[in-house]
Design an enzyme around this catalytic site. Structure first.
Site: not given
Length: 332
Positions: A145, A223, A321
């Protein structure tokens, strides 16, 4: 998350050739599809909206295809079209919302596959040099990520990506968790013993739809926390009290544990600080029950509760995130 946000100025980019002609102030912010960002109620900056369209085959043989895709293309539509054409490698990333240009920023991933598994290069415009450049996969500094585009958010404008996809329908990039089981069931239902990449594509969609809320029905940004990576020593200590704690081996000394499981075990599934609650079916997803009324601070309140609870119970600090955007367009 369906947050209401108004910008001082917005410029739609239909052709990357227009970038050198733009007269920008000291600050600007590039907003792609907006599916993985948390915006303030007011943006005191210029917002650039990449909407360049087009897909071009650069190379093709009987084994693989090299495909250039413009930043404004819808990502899931791209995945679907590639699967239907017999071009594979993206199927694990099906149903991820957003546009192609945002995919390298987060190095988006799902079910054991990340974008950099198929990415060749990223075509960018560098603001300081006023030059168009092609960054190799290595130059993008991809991680979990993570990418150079997160480290230096105002250095480049992403124009297009180049992908290397394969044509072998039985080459499965990942048999992550319950994905392979579901895909095998689909194959068996059709009288086949061999699982294909098309089975994986349909399995990913079915699993995501069963666990994740449709953002058109219940506002969310997918998410909310990254799956934490911890040492094997830390994991083994946790297993004494939590023998069912899932993990995915990263290296001999590191494992990844599912953030959703940690949040669930902390007793926070379906909980939070209203109007922001974790999803009843998947605790990793924060849902907004007052779209266009809730603010960043509402989201922070619930996120802080979750982070504190998981830290206290597991000694693991969860990391957000989605990108948090400040009022001046900078990243927090």
């Amino acid at each position: 998350m369906a947050l209401s946000s108004v910008a001082d100025t917005a410029i739609v980019i239909h052709d990357a050739a227009a970038l050198p002609t733009l007269k920008l102030n000291n600050t600007w912010f590039v907003l792609s599809g907006g599916s993985n960002v948390l915006l303030p109620s007011r943006l005191h900056t210029t917002v650039l909206l990449p909407r360049m369209m087009g897909r071009h085959v650069l190379f093709e043989d009987d084994q693989e295809i090299i495909l250039e895709v413009q930043a404004g293309e819808n990502f899931h539509d791209l995945v679907t079209d590639c699967v239907h054409k017999g071009w594979f490698g993206l199927e694990n990333l099906a149903l991820i919302p957003g546009l192609v240009g945002a995919a390298p920023v987060q190095n988006i991933g799902a079910y054991g596959v990340q974008l950099d598994d198929v990415l060749v290069s990223v075509q960018v415009y560098e603001w300081a040099s006023k030059q168009f450049k092609q960054l190799s996969k290595q130059a993008c500094q991809f991680g979990y990520r993570h990418s150079i585009f997160k480290d230096e958010p105002n250095r480049y404008f992403i124009c297009a990506v180049t992908l290397r996809l394969h044509k072998n329908p039985t080459r499965i990039l990942s048999s992550y968790g319950d994905l392979h089981t579901y895909a095998k069931q689909l194959a068996n239902h059709q009288g086949r013993t061999t699982v294909t990449t098309t089975d994986v594509y349909h399995a990913v969609i079915a699993i995501r739809q069963s666990k994740l809320p449709d953002p058109k029905v219940l506002a969310n940004c997918g998410s909310f926390f990254q799956n934490p990576i911890i040492s094997t020593e830390h994991y083994q200590k946790l297993c004494v009290d939590y023998p069912n704690l899932p993990c995915y081996l990263i290296t001999k000394t590191l494992v990844k544990v599912p953030a959703g499981w940690l949040i669930d075990q902390a007793g926070l599934k379906g909980q939070g600080v209203p109007p922001i609650l974790t999803h009843a079916k998947q605790a990793l997803v924060l849902t907004n029950h007052m779209p266009f009324i809730a603010t960043q601070e509402d989201i922070k309140a619930t996120a802080d509760v979750i982070i504190a609870a998981v830290k206290q119970k597991f000694n693991i600090t969860l990391v957000r995130e989605p990108a948090w955007i400040n009022a001046d367009g900078s990243y927090n």
